[in-house]
Design a protein around this motif. Structure first.
Motif, PDB file in Angstrom:
ATOM      1  N   ILE A  32       1.028  -1.120   0.427  1.00  0.00           N
ATOM      2  CA  ILE A  32      -0.058  -0.133   0.597  1.00  0.00           C
ATOM      3  C   ILE A  32       0.618   1.935   0.075  1.00  0.00           C
ATOM      4  O   ILE A  32       0.514   2.500  -0.627  1.00  0.00           O
ATOM      5  N   MET A  33       1.879   1.286   0.967  1.00  0.00           N
ATOM      6  CA  MET A  33       3.003   2.586   0.754  1.00  0.00           C
ATOM      7  C   MET A  33       3.894   2.224  -0.497  1.00  0.00           C
ATOM      8  O   MET A  33       3.672   3.777  -0.766  1.00  0.00           O
ATOM      9  N   LYS A  34       4.117   1.787  -1.188  1.00  0.00           N
ATOM     10  CA  LYS A  34       4.395   1.606  -2.227  1.00  0.00           C
ATOM     11  C   LYS A  34       3.331   2.290  -3.627  1.00  0.00           C
ATOM     12  O   LYS A  34       4.464   3.198  -4.486  1.00  0.00           O
ATOM     13  N   GLU A  35       2.206   1.583  -3.652  1.00  0.00           N
ATOM     14  CA  GLU A  35       1.217   2.047  -4.564  1.00  0.00           C
ATOM     15  C   GLU A  35       1.210   3.996  -3.795  1.00  0.00           C
ATOM     16  O   GLU A  35       0.457   4.665  -4.626  1.00  0.00           O
ATOM     17  N   THR A  36       1.594   4.312  -2.701  1.00  0.00           N
ATOM     18  CA  THR A  36       1.303   6.148  -2.555  1.00  0.00           C
ATOM     19  C   THR A  36       2.306   6.378  -3.262  1.00  0.00           C
ATOM     20  O   THR A  36       3.146   7.288  -3.093  1.00  0.00           O
ATOM     21  N   GLY A  37       3.729   6.344  -3.748  1.00  0.00           N
ATOM     22  CA  GLY A  37       4.912   6.603  -4.216  1.00  0.00           C
ATOM     23  C   GLY A  37       5.453   6.824  -3.344  1.00  0.00           C
ATOM     24  O   GLY A  37       6.996   7.311  -3.976  1.00  0.00           O
ATOM     25  N   LEU A  38       5.520   6.255  -2.314  1.00  0.00           N
ATOM     26  CA  LEU A  38       6.348   6.334  -1.870  1.00  0.00           C
ATOM     27  C   LEU A  38       7.378   5.142  -2.019  1.00  0.00           C
ATOM     28  O   LEU A  38       7.241   4.273  -2.816  1.00  0.00           O
ATOM     29  N   SER A  39       9.436   5.379  -2.614  1.00  0.00           N
ATOM     30  CA  SER A  39      10.209   4.660  -2.950  1.00  0.00           C
ATOM     31  C   SER A  39      10.107   3.557  -2.070  1.00  0.00           C
ATOM     32  O   SER A  39       9.545   2.638  -0.353  1.00  0.00           O
ATOM     33  N   ASN A  44      10.553   0.688   3.270  1.00  0.00           N
ATOM     34  CA  ASN A  44      11.017  -0.547   4.314  1.00  0.00           C
ATOM     35  C   ASN A  44      11.697   1.055   5.710  1.00  0.00           C
ATOM     36  O   ASN A  44      11.331   0.181   7.010  1.00  0.00           O
ATOM     37  N   ASP A  45      12.371   1.779   5.449  1.00  0.00           N
ATOM     38  CA  ASP A  45      12.790   2.880   6.575  1.00  0.00           C
ATOM     39  C   ASP A  45      11.301   2.929   7.610  1.00  0.00           C
ATOM     40  O   ASP A  45      11.494   2.718   9.131  1.00  0.00           O
ATOM     41  N   THR A  46      10.346   3.392   6.771  1.00  0.00           N
ATOM     42  CA  THR A  46       9.300   3.733   8.280  1.00  0.00           C
ATOM     43  C   THR A  46       8.833   2.855   8.459  1.00  0.00           C
ATOM     44  O   THR A  46       8.020   2.959   9.784  1.00  0.00           O
ATOM     45  N   ILE A  47       8.350   1.472   7.800  1.00  0.00           N
ATOM     46  CA  ILE A  47       8.148   0.183   8.788  1.00  0.00           C
ATOM     47  C   ILE A  47       8.744  -0.369   9.742  1.00  0.00           C
ATOM     48  O   ILE A  47       8.171  -0.071  11.176  1.00  0.00           O
ATOM     49  N   ARG A  79       8.350  11.310   5.717  1.00  0.00           N
ATOM     50  CA  ARG A  79       8.763  10.972   4.640  1.00  0.00           C
ATOM     51  C   ARG A  79       8.051  11.026   3.124  1.00  0.00           C
ATOM     52  O   ARG A  79       8.602  10.195   1.861  1.00  0.00           O
ATOM     53  N   VAL A  80       6.890  11.418   3.390  1.00  0.00           N
ATOM     54  CA  VAL A  80       6.191  11.184   2.495  1.00  0.00           C
ATOM     55  C   VAL A  80       6.382  12.188   1.008  1.00  0.00           C
ATOM     56  O   VAL A  80       7.218  13.613   1.924  1.00  0.00           O
TER      57      VAL A  80
END
Length: 80
Positions: A32-39, A44-47, A79-80
């Protein structure tokens, strides 16, 4: 098994079962996070940051939970 209903959390199962739940949640969250545009790196860093926050407390007080949630949200917003 992890159930959340109107803010009430119910967690049941063995350690292995709950680790399996955590793995599935992490995988879906990453997707889901990658779908929102995060690398992938930022995702991985955020999780990892959030997991580390969870590992910091054994039995947090209400104020510690609030401070931890604020810290997590600030980290995610950076991060966003």
């Amino acid at each position: 098994m992890i159930k959340i209903d109107n803010g009430a959390i119910e967690i049941n199962g063995t350690g292995v079962e709950l680790l399996a739940d955590l793995s599935v949640i992490t995988l879906k969250l990453k997707e889901i996070m990658k779908e929102t545009g995060l690398s992938e790196s930022k995702t991985n860093d955020t999780i990892q940051f959030v997991v580390n926050q969870g590992l910091m407390y054994e039995e947090p007080k209400e104020s510690e939970i609030s401070d931890t949630l604020k810290s997590i949200l600030e980290h995610i917003n950076r991060r966003v």
